[in-house]
Design an enzyme around this catalytic site. Structure first.
Site, mmCIF file in Angstrom:
data_model
loop_
_atom_site.group_PDB
_atom_site.id
_atom_site.type_symbol
_atom_site.label_atom_id
_atom_site.label_comp_id
_atom_site.label_asym_id
_atom_site.label_seq_id
_atom_site.Cartn_x
_atom_site.Cartn_y
_atom_site.Cartn_z
ATOM 1 N N HIS A 126 9.349 0.659 18.750
ATOM 2 C CA HIS A 126 10.313 -0.402 19.086
ATOM 3 C C HIS A 126 9.631 -1.691 19.517
ATOM 4 O O HIS A 126 10.255 -2.535 20.152
ATOM 5 C CB HIS A 126 11.277 0.087 20.173
ATOM 6 C CG HIS A 126 12.208 1.153 19.686
ATOM 7 N ND1 HIS A 126 13.004 1.902 20.511
ATOM 8 C CD2 HIS A 126 12.469 1.595 18.419
ATOM 9 C CE1 HIS A 126 13.713 2.757 19.781
ATOM 10 N NE2 HIS A 126 13.388 2.596 18.524
ATOM 11 N N CYS A 134 7.769 -15.069 16.128
ATOM 12 C CA CYS A 134 8.739 -15.746 15.270
ATOM 13 C C CYS A 134 9.320 -14.705 14.330
ATOM 14 O O CYS A 134 8.571 -13.933 13.731
ATOM 15 C CB CYS A 134 8.056 -16.855 14.490
ATOM 16 S SG CYS A 134 9.077 -17.456 13.134
ATOM 17 N N SER A 200 12.459 11.222 26.952
ATOM 18 C CA SER A 200 13.399 10.639 25.981
ATOM 19 C C SER A 200 14.646 11.508 25.927
ATOM 20 O O SER A 200 14.558 12.735 25.918
ATOM 21 C CB SER A 200 12.776 10.570 24.587
ATOM 22 O OG SER A 200 13.758 10.168 23.656
HETATM 23 P P1 NAD Z 1 16.787 6.996 27.530
HETATM 24 O O1 NAD Z 1 17.149 6.089 28.653
HETATM 25 O O2 NAD Z 1 17.814 7.288 26.497
HETATM 26 O O3 NAD Z 1 16.305 8.401 28.086
HETATM 27 C C1 NAD Z 1 15.403 8.509 29.122
HETATM 28 C C2 NAD Z 1 15.445 9.945 29.582
HETATM 29 O O4 NAD Z 1 14.455 10.124 30.576
HETATM 30 C C3 NAD Z 1 16.792 10.337 30.191
HETATM 31 O O5 NAD Z 1 17.197 11.564 29.624
HETATM 32 C C4 NAD Z 1 16.465 10.490 31.691
HETATM 33 O O6 NAD Z 1 17.255 11.476 32.313
HETATM 34 C C5 NAD Z 1 15.001 10.858 31.651
HETATM 35 N N1 NAD Z 1 14.231 10.474 32.839
HETATM 36 C C6 NAD Z 1 14.233 9.270 33.462
HETATM 37 N N2 NAD Z 1 13.320 9.267 34.471
HETATM 38 C C7 NAD Z 1 12.765 10.519 34.485
HETATM 39 C C8 NAD Z 1 11.773 11.131 35.296
HETATM 40 N N3 NAD Z 1 11.160 10.484 36.288
HETATM 41 N N4 NAD Z 1 11.449 12.437 35.042
HETATM 42 C C9 NAD Z 1 12.063 13.121 34.024
HETATM 43 N N5 NAD Z 1 12.990 12.566 33.213
HETATM 44 C C10 NAD Z 1 13.337 11.287 33.442
HETATM 45 O O7 NAD Z 1 15.463 6.450 26.928
HETATM 46 P P2 NAD Z 1 14.920 6.548 25.476
HETATM 47 O O8 NAD Z 1 15.304 7.850 24.875
HETATM 48 O O9 NAD Z 1 13.501 6.186 25.558
HETATM 49 O O10 NAD Z 1 15.728 5.383 24.730
HETATM 50 C C11 NAD Z 1 15.807 4.121 25.305
HETATM 51 C C12 NAD Z 1 15.395 3.017 24.384
HETATM 52 O O11 NAD Z 1 15.376 1.824 25.161
HETATM 53 C C13 NAD Z 1 13.987 3.151 23.893
HETATM 54 O O12 NAD Z 1 14.045 3.237 22.529
HETATM 55 C C14 NAD Z 1 13.220 1.912 24.323
HETATM 56 O O13 NAD Z 1 12.899 1.088 23.218
HETATM 57 C C15 NAD Z 1 14.140 1.132 25.190
HETATM 58 N N6 NAD Z 1 13.726 1.074 26.619
HETATM 59 C C16 NAD Z 1 12.393 0.978 26.918
HETATM 60 C C17 NAD Z 1 12.005 0.930 28.243
HETATM 61 C C18 NAD Z 1 10.533 0.803 28.548
HETATM 62 O O14 NAD Z 1 9.783 0.297 27.720
HETATM 63 N N7 NAD Z 1 10.077 1.291 29.718
HETATM 64 C C19 NAD Z 1 12.945 0.991 29.269
HETATM 65 C C20 NAD Z 1 14.314 1.093 28.915
HETATM 66 C C21 NAD Z 1 14.696 1.140 27.575
#
Ligand code: NAD
Length: 253
Positions: A126, A134, A200
Site C-alpha cells: 500500500h 506526483c 492484520s
Molecule cells: P486492520 O485495522 O484491519 O486490522 C488490524 C488488526 O490488528 C485488527 O484485527 C486488530 O484487532 C489487530 N491488532 C491491533 N493491535 C494489536 C496488538 N497490539 N496485538 C494484536 N493484534 C492487534 O488493519 P489491516 O488489516 O492492516 O488493514 C488496514 C489498512 O490500513 C492497511 O492496508 C494499511 O494500508 C492501512 N493502515 C496502515 C497503518 C500503518 O501503516 N501503521 C495504520 C492504519 C491503517
C-alpha cells in the site's frame, strides 16, 4: 490450532521459527499500534473517524485533495514520534539472522525500514506515507515541500514538472496495486516454509489472499492477532494475544 495461553503460543512459535529455513512475515496495522499509530478497524481506529477518500475522488476534486492532505498533516506528530515496536524489532532480528529474506506489509508507516530492514526488502503493498509522489509522472516529493506549498497557497499543490496532483506515496481505494510488489509478495509466499500473518484483520484483498498460496505450497501458517480472523481455521497456529507480548521474546539484544 489456537494457542491455549500466551506462554504456550510463544513456545510453539519459537519451535516453528527454529525449524524453519525461510520465514516470510506479512504485517498489518496491528504491529504498529504499540508504536502509537492507530489501526483501521479497532474501536477508535482511523476508519471509525474518517471515511477513506477513494482515488478517483482525489483525482477529480481539489477539495478532496485538500482534505486528504489536512488529514495527513494532522497525523504528522504521530508518525514522527513512532518508533519500531517489539514486533518490528523481533522481525528485524530474524531478518538479521538470515531467517527472513524480505517482509510483505500493508503498512505505510516506514517502521520496518526504521527497525533495520533494507528498503528493497520491504514489500509495501500500500505504499508509504512518509513521502509524496506526483500521480502523473511519479516524481517524489518531501512532505515538507508539500506542507510549505499547502500553508502558503491554502491548497494542495500540483507537480512542478507535469502539473498533476501530488499525493502521499500510498495506494488509495480504487488505485491499482503495485504490480512488482504483488508479484514479489506472491513468489515469497509460495517459497517460504513458515508464513507469519501478524496484526492484520485479513478481510481486505490482497491481505486475505496471501496465507492460502503459502499453505498450498506446503508452508506452515501462523496468525498472530488479538481478534479472530476468517483464516484462523486454515492456520497451524493461532496466537490470539498482543503482538508485542508474543514477539517480545524474539527481539534479542
Ligand atoms: P486492520 O485495522 O484491519 O486490522 C488490524 C488488526 O490488528 C485488527 O484485527 C486488530 O484487532 C489487530 N491488532 C491491533 N493491535 C494489536 C496488538 N497490539 N496485538 C494484536 N493484534 C492487534 O488493519 P489491516 O488489516 O492492516 O488493514 C488496514 C489498512 O490500513 C492497511 O492496508 C494499511 O494500508 C492501512 N493502515 C496502515 C497503518 C500503518 O501503516 N501503521 C495504520 C492504519 C491503517
Amino acid at each position: 490450532m489456537i494457542a491455549s495461553d500466551l506462554r504456550s503460543g510463544v513456545e510453539q512459535l519459537g519451535d516453528m521459527i527454529a525449524a524453519a529455513t525461510m520465514i516470510v512475515p506479512f504485517t498489518g496495522a496491528g504491529i504498529s499500534t504499540e508504536s502509537g499509530i492507530p489501526d483501521f478497524r479497532s474501536p477508535g481506529g482511523l476508519w471509525t473517524r474518517n471515511r477513506p477518500i477513494p482515488f478517483d475522488e482525489f483525482v477529480a476534486s481539489q477539495d478532496a485533495r485538500d482534505e486528504a492532505w489536512r488529514r495527513r498533516f494532522a497525523m504528522d506528530a504521530t508518525f514522527a514520534a513512532a518508533r519500531p515496536s517489539r514486533g518490528h524489532r523481533a522481525l528485524a532480528a530474524l531478518y538479521k539472522a538470515g531467517k527472513i529474506p524480505a517482509i510483505i506489509t500493508q503498512n505505510i508507516d516506514n517502521l520496518h525500514q526504521l527497525s533495520g530492514f533494507a528498503p528493497d526488502d520491504v514489500i509495501e503493498l500500500h505504499g508509504n506515507t512518509t513521502y509524496a509522489r506526483c500521480i502523473g509522472c511519479g516524481l517524489a516529493y518531501d512532505l515538507g515541500w508539500v506542507k510549505e506549498r499547502f500553508d502558503g497557497e491554502g491548497r494542495a499543490p500540483d507537480c512542478t514538472v507535469c502539473d498533476e496532483p501530488v499525493k502521499t506515496a500510498t495506494i488509495s481505494f480504487g488505485q491499482s496495486m503495485p504490480e512488482d510488489a504483488m508479484r514479489r509478495a506472491v513468489e515469497l509466499a509460495r517459497q517460504c516454509d513458515l508464513f507469519l500473518a501478524i496484526g492484520s484483520s485479513l478481510v481486505v484483498w490482497p491481505a486475505a489472499g496471501f496465507p492460502q498460496p503459502a499453505k498450498n505450497s506446503g508452508a506452515r501458517l501462523v496468525i498472530v492477532n488479538n481478534e479472530r480472523t476468517d483464516q484462523d481455521d486454515h492456520a497451524d497456529l493461532v496466537i490470539r494475544y498482543d503482538i508485542g507480548e508474543t514477539l517480545g521474546p524474539f527481539v534479542g539484544n
